[in-house]
Design an enzyme around this catalytic site. Structure first.
Site, PDB file in Angstrom:
ATOM      1  N   GLY A 180       0.812  -1.215   0.000  1.00  0.00           N
ATOM      2  CA  GLY A 180       0.000   0.000   0.000  1.00  0.00           C
ATOM      3  C   GLY A 180       0.841   1.258   0.000  1.00  0.00           C
ATOM      4  O   GLY A 180       0.611   2.170  -0.787  1.00  0.00           O
ATOM      5  N   ALA A 181       1.814   1.304   0.890  1.00  0.00           N
ATOM      6  CA  ALA A 181       2.632   2.501   1.019  1.00  0.00           C
ATOM      7  C   ALA A 181       3.811   2.195   1.935  1.00  0.00           C
ATOM      8  O   ALA A 181       3.862   1.127   2.527  1.00  0.00           O
ATOM      9  CB  ALA A 181       1.813   3.641   1.618  1.00  0.00           C
ATOM     10  N   GLU A 221       3.856  -2.437  13.517  1.00  0.00           N
ATOM     11  CA  GLU A 221       2.691  -2.607  12.640  1.00  0.00           C
ATOM     12  C   GLU A 221       1.380  -2.781  13.406  1.00  0.00           C
ATOM     13  O   GLU A 221       0.378  -2.163  13.073  1.00  0.00           O
ATOM     14  CB  GLU A 221       2.911  -3.743  11.648  1.00  0.00           C
ATOM     15  N   HIS A 223      -1.947   5.966   8.503  1.00  0.00           N
ATOM     16  CA  HIS A 223      -1.068   4.862   8.934  1.00  0.00           C
ATOM     17  C   HIS A 223       0.409   5.228   8.748  1.00  0.00           C
ATOM     18  O   HIS A 223       1.198   5.114   9.678  1.00  0.00           O
ATOM     19  CB  HIS A 223      -1.417   3.605   8.147  1.00  0.00           C
ATOM     20  N   GLU A 224       0.759   5.674   7.561  1.00  0.00           N
ATOM     21  CA  GLU A 224       2.181   5.975   7.312  1.00  0.00           C
ATOM     22  C   GLU A 224       2.626   7.160   8.149  1.00  0.00           C
ATOM     23  O   GLU A 224       3.746   7.193   8.653  1.00  0.00           O
ATOM     24  CB  GLU A 224       2.445   6.231   5.824  1.00  0.00           C
ATOM     25  N   GLU A 241       6.558   4.025   4.894  1.00  0.00           N
ATOM     26  CA  GLU A 241       6.721   5.150   5.817  1.00  0.00           C
ATOM     27  C   GLU A 241       8.120   5.746   5.880  1.00  0.00           C
ATOM     28  O   GLU A 241       8.492   6.318   6.912  1.00  0.00           O
ATOM     29  CB  GLU A 241       6.315   4.679   7.214  1.00  0.00           C
ATOM     30  N   ASN A 242       8.929   5.667   4.821  1.00  0.00           N
ATOM     31  CA  ASN A 242      10.282   6.222   4.840  1.00  0.00           C
ATOM     32  C   ASN A 242      10.304   7.595   5.511  1.00  0.00           C
ATOM     33  O   ASN A 242       9.452   8.434   5.259  1.00  0.00           O
ATOM     34  CB  ASN A 242      10.800   6.395   3.412  1.00  0.00           C
TER      35      ASN A 242
HETATM   36  N1  B3K Z   1       5.929  -0.857   6.420  1.00  0.00           N
HETATM   37  C1  B3K Z   1       5.380  -0.995   5.110  1.00  0.00           C
HETATM   38  C2  B3K Z   1       5.308  -2.398   4.637  1.00  0.00           C
HETATM   39  C3  B3K Z   1       6.574  -2.928   4.090  1.00  0.00           C
HETATM   40  C4  B3K Z   1       6.355  -4.296   3.490  1.00  0.00           C
HETATM   41  C5  B3K Z   1       7.628  -4.925   3.047  1.00  0.00           C
HETATM   42  N2  B3K Z   1       7.375  -6.181   2.379  1.00  0.00           N
HETATM   43  C6  B3K Z   1       4.035  -0.374   4.998  1.00  0.00           C
HETATM   44  C7  B3K Z   1       3.291  -0.212   6.254  1.00  0.00           C
HETATM   45  O1  B3K Z   1       2.951  -1.136   6.956  1.00  0.00           O
HETATM   46  O2  B3K Z   1       3.062   0.911   6.615  1.00  0.00           O
HETATM   47 ZN    ZN Z   2       2.663  -0.088   8.715  1.00  0.00          ZN
END
Ligand code: B3K
Ligand code: ZN
Length: 880
Positions: free
Chosen positions: A267-268, A326, A303-304, A270-271
């Site tokens: 989906g996205a 998560e 969420h991000e 969070e960098n």
């Molecule tokens: N942290 C990322 C998910 C990364 C998945 C890698 N296979 C998105 C999220 O949960 O916000």
């Molecule tokens: Zn997440």
């Protein structure tokens, strides 16, 4: 077999890193076909690891090493080794700077992990282990460093050059190139690193934080999507305000950037300061996005954003702790959405998805604890269990501690661990300390897999006016865990008298009653609670708001259910009582079909639907949920041996009967909810639109040209995607000439809009008509189908195999063969997506012998493939 090389990583083997990285300087010469990366890393020996010198082992995949320098001097070949997935330097000094130059090829990176091309732009995805596909590194979340990144690229092809943190410098270079330098002052693990380069435009806004700092918000998209960013931008500002108000958390950089890309595995992401998003969770316009799309964007943007504190400022020590960030962030985004929309309806939606997908995962061969013990490929553990059951676990802590106690626990967690990489234990300890509670037994939720079952019995003693509830908990065995210990869980409940009044709850030995709702804390296998001072036998209202993620077994009579449905104070219980009633009805019909008996929907069921439709006081969004029957896959979970055809036939019979018998009521309710033009996503009418869609679909199920005409009329008139799809979906499932006409009109109007064409593929893949398999095979050859684009794969292959039970599980096995073929194709292109497509096969044991045989054959065919990716190998192997 070569796959035996795939190694299993165990939680118990964790050791602290041998070396730490203080600063990272990266230089990119960006080019789709060949990008050069220079990385300057300042290492220091980790004394926590003990004094003896150890080799430095850096992770690296798909890299070509061009040069290697240690403290400025070229490293002699005998001092290092390049292995398939690592670079080893034998005896480095205590402290040193390593300069590594590598080259990579973004254009051929179809796995979409590391640096890759999406259309005309370059972007990165590093979680979980993608950074090692960019340069050699200690690619693990407990190695946190400060990054400075220089990007150089062609000015015409990529006028925009982005990375994490703040822009510190930019300028021109010869040959039409230019550069930008970014610095992120916050220490971060490599999985939060990001780069984006391309010809993008942005729309922006300003946000003043609670302490008065000014933050720039920017959303980057391709020019053609410029007008579709407003909702994402607004959602971002709402999320920022919400986190300040609810959790006292403020944003910490000067700029927050979101980039929409078309090719994205999830989906996205969070960098830090530079979120990369699947464009479906950014782009929206009233004509092209549905109410659900708008909500999903708000949720994912939230969420991000929330990850900035729960994930980025405090991150995971190792990937077994994934739910630390998560589960907690899912809980936070659910609460955000609940506050922005209708809390009860949001809860119902979340419970529905948990029960249909996570409960199924927990009941199959891929079941794993919220904190798994081992993995072969970590990407396979971004699962419903880690995310959504993990979110439920956080919610239970909140229920046990109360809102205030929970907030104190969050504050303490941030105070203790900001800037650290920690375990789930540290989070739960902060909660226990803040709440003054012992949560040691509660930790079992993280380490035991499986969905607990609560078997509730009761006894009424008229003489003493006391009522005893006895709750017995059990949990089925899961792979590697034959026996389970009892969980600590909150069971929120109340008692109703026959008139539907909530009764004051006095627990024996406690004296005066304390309100009409209680949190019963379960800790033992069997527990009894005696309520006193009652004048008649009450009806128990159990697991209100779905306080514990369990299956509840209590022998409710039809009258009990009607009472709860109409009178309970808890909206979740009201909805659930209706679902239990529907479930009983449908499963009864399934049994009739299987036994070849005459199958008829009961009058009392029709009556309860009529009551729902007649009750004008109901919130429309809630009514829509109440009118929705349990889905086919949830029904399947209730059967020992799943019979997809009988389930489908039974559910359709209920739909058709409701449509026929209640057509006047449906038309009346629909009229009240008639589409209002012009549409606005925030006009407060989304519940109404949902009711309208459901009424239409019941009327369609009953058959007849009138219903078809109604759908066609709505389709022609509609100024928004919600009503358009509401009309188109039943048409796509109707064996009538209007079907192709409607789908054709829709395609002609929307060709060129990726998001909408995804919907067009999905609608056809989920049609229950018998010709769907042929259509799906034809769509595979459609010029718009692209196996490299994850959204397109999900919209065709995923939708057919995961959301069309009756057609996918066709007894001929054609559906299985199709899925097997696509998984093998994807294996060579994008292993993460290939693995995601495997889920339906993991349920093979739940079906009859003939289907079992056919599915097993596909799993064996997949496992026999030479060069099977780790991702696919792990799931196929565990499924068999
Ligand atoms: N942290 C990322 C998910 C990364 C998945 C890698 N296979 C998105 C999220 O949960 O916000
Ligand atoms: Zn997440």
């Amino acid at each position: 077999m070569s796959q035996c090389r795939h190694q299993t990583i165990h939680q118990k083997d964790y050791t602290v890193p041998d070396y730490l990285v203080e600063t990272v300087e990266l230089e990119f010469d960006l080019d789709p076909g060949e990008t050069r990366v220079v990385s300057r890393l300042s290492f220091i020996c980790n004394h926590e690891r003990g004094a003896s010198p150890r080799p430095l082992v850096l992770d690296g995949e798909e890299l070509t090493l061009l040069s290697l320098k240690l403290d400025g001097a070229e490293l002699a070949p005998e001092r290092y080794r390049v292995e398939e997935e690592s670079l080893v330097i034998d005896a480095p000094p205590e402290r040193f700077v390593l300069e590594v130059t590598t080259k990579i090829n973004p254009a051929t990176n179809t796995a979409l992990s590391g640096l890759y091309a999406s259309g005309p732009m370059l972007c990165t995805q590093c979680e979980a282990e993608g950074f090692r596909r960019i340069t050699y590194f200690l690619d693990r979340p407990d190695v946190m460093a400060v990054y400075t990144v220089t990007l150089r690229g062609d000015k015409a092809a990529c006028p925009v050059l982005l990375s994490n943190g703040n822009l510190v410098e930019k300028g021109e270079l010869p040959d039409g190139r230019h550069y930008a330098v970014w610095h992120d002052p916050f220490k971060k693990p490599s999985y939060l690193f990001a780069v984006v380069a391309g010809d993008l435009v942005h729309i922006s806004d300003r946000f003043t934080t609670m302490s008065g700092r000014e933050v720039t918000l920017e959303i980057y998209v391709e020019e053609r999507n410029r007008d579709k960013c407003e909702h994402a931008l607004l959602s971002l500002a709402n999320a920022m305000r919400w986190d300040e108000e609810k959790f006292g958390r403020e944003y910490d950089l000067d700029v927050y950037m979101v980039v929409a890309v078309d090719d994205f595995n999830m989906g996205a992401m969070e960098n830090k300061g530079l979120n990369v998003f699947n464009s479906r969770y950014v782009l929206a316009s009233p004509e092209s996005a549905t109410d659900d799309d708008y909500q999903a964007i708000e949720e994912v943007i939230g969420h991000e954003y929330f990850h900035n504190w729960t994930g980025n400022r405090i991150t995971c020590r190792d990937w077994f702790q994934l739910s630390l960030k998560e589960g907690l962030t899912i809980f936070r985004d659910q609460e955000f959405s609940a506050d922005m929309q209708s809390r009860p309806v949001k809860r119902i939606a979340d419970v529905k998805s948990l029960r249909s997908a996570q409960f199924a995962e927990d009941a199959g061969p891929l079941a794993h604890p919220v904190r798994p013990e081992s993995y072969v490929e970590i990407n396979n553990f971004y699962s419903m269990t880690v995310y959504h059951k993990g979110g439920e676990v956080i919610r239970m802590i909140e229920t046990l501690l109360g809102r205030e106690g929970f907030r104190k626990g969050m504050d303490l967690y941030f105070e203790r661990h900001d800037g650290q990489a920690v375990r789930v234990d540290e989070f739960v300890q902060a909660m226990a300390d803040a709440g003054g509670r012992d949560l040691s037994q509660f930790m079992l939720w993280y380490d035991q897999a499986g969905t607990p079952v609560l078997t509730v019995t009761d006894a009424w003693d008229a003489g003493s006016g006391s009522y005893t509830l006895t709750v017995k908990q059990s949990c089925p065995p899961t792979p590697g865990q034959p026996e389970k210990k009892p969980f600590h869980m909150p069971l929120v409940m109340g008692l109703l008298d026959r008139e539907g009044n909530e009764l004051p709850l006095a627990l024996a030995g406690e004296g005066a009653p304390s309100g009409t709702q209680r949190v019963l804390e379960l800790t033992r296998e069997t527990e009894s609670f005696v309520f006193t001072g009652l004048s008649s036998r009450p009806v128990p209202s159990l697991n209100r708001n779905f306080s514990a993620p369990v299956k509840l077994d209590y022998p409710y009579s039809d009258d009990d259910l009607t009472l709860l449905m109409t009178r309970d104070s808890d909206p979740f219980v009201r909805w659930e009582a209706g679902q239990v009633q529907a479930l009983k009805q449908i499963m009864g019909l399934v049994a009739d079909f299987q036994a070849g008996r005459d199958a008829r929907v009961s009058e009392s069921f029709i009556e309860s639907f009529r009551r729902l439709l007649d009750d004008d006081r109901q919130d429309r969004a809630f009514l829509a949920e109440a009118l929705t029957l349990p889905g086919e896959s949830y029904l399947a979970e209730q059967m020992e041996v799943i019979d997809p055809s009988a389930i489908h036939a039974a559910r359709e019979l209920v739909r058709a009967t409701v449509g026929e018998r209640l057509s006047a009521e449906l038309l009346r309710v629909r009229q009240k909810c008639a589409p209002a033009a012009p549409y606005r996503p925030d006009d407060g009418l989304s519940g109404c639109r949902r009711v309208n869609t459901i009424c239409l679909s019941y009327l369609m199920a009953a058959g007849g040209q009138d219903a078809i005409d109604m759908n066609m009329a709505q389709l022609r008139r509609s100024d928004n995607m919600t009503d358009t799809l509401g009309a188109l979906a039943p048409l796509a499932g109707c064996a009538c000439p209007e079907r192709d006409e409607a789908l054709g009109l829709f395609y002609d109007k929307w060709r060129g809009d990726r998001g909408v064409i995804d919907k067009w593929f999905s609608l056809q893949a989920t049609s229950r008509l018998p010709d769907t398999m042929d259509r799906v095979l034809a769509l595979l050859e459609h010029p718009d189908f692209d196996i490299r684009n994850p959204n397109r794969v999900r919209s065709l292959v995923g939708a057919f195999s995961q959301a069309n039970q009756v057609r996918f599980h066709d007894a001929s096995g054609r559906g299985y063969r199709f899925l097997g073929d696509q998984i093998l194709r994807l294996n060579a292109i994008n292993p993460q997506i290939a693995a995601r497509m495997l889920t339906p096969f993991s349920r093979w044991r739940r079906f009859d012998a003939a289907r079992q045989e056919l599915m097993k054959k596909e799993l064996e065919r997949i496992l026999a493939e030479p060069g099977l990716a780790r991702d696919v190998y792990e799931l196929a192997e565990k499924s068999l």
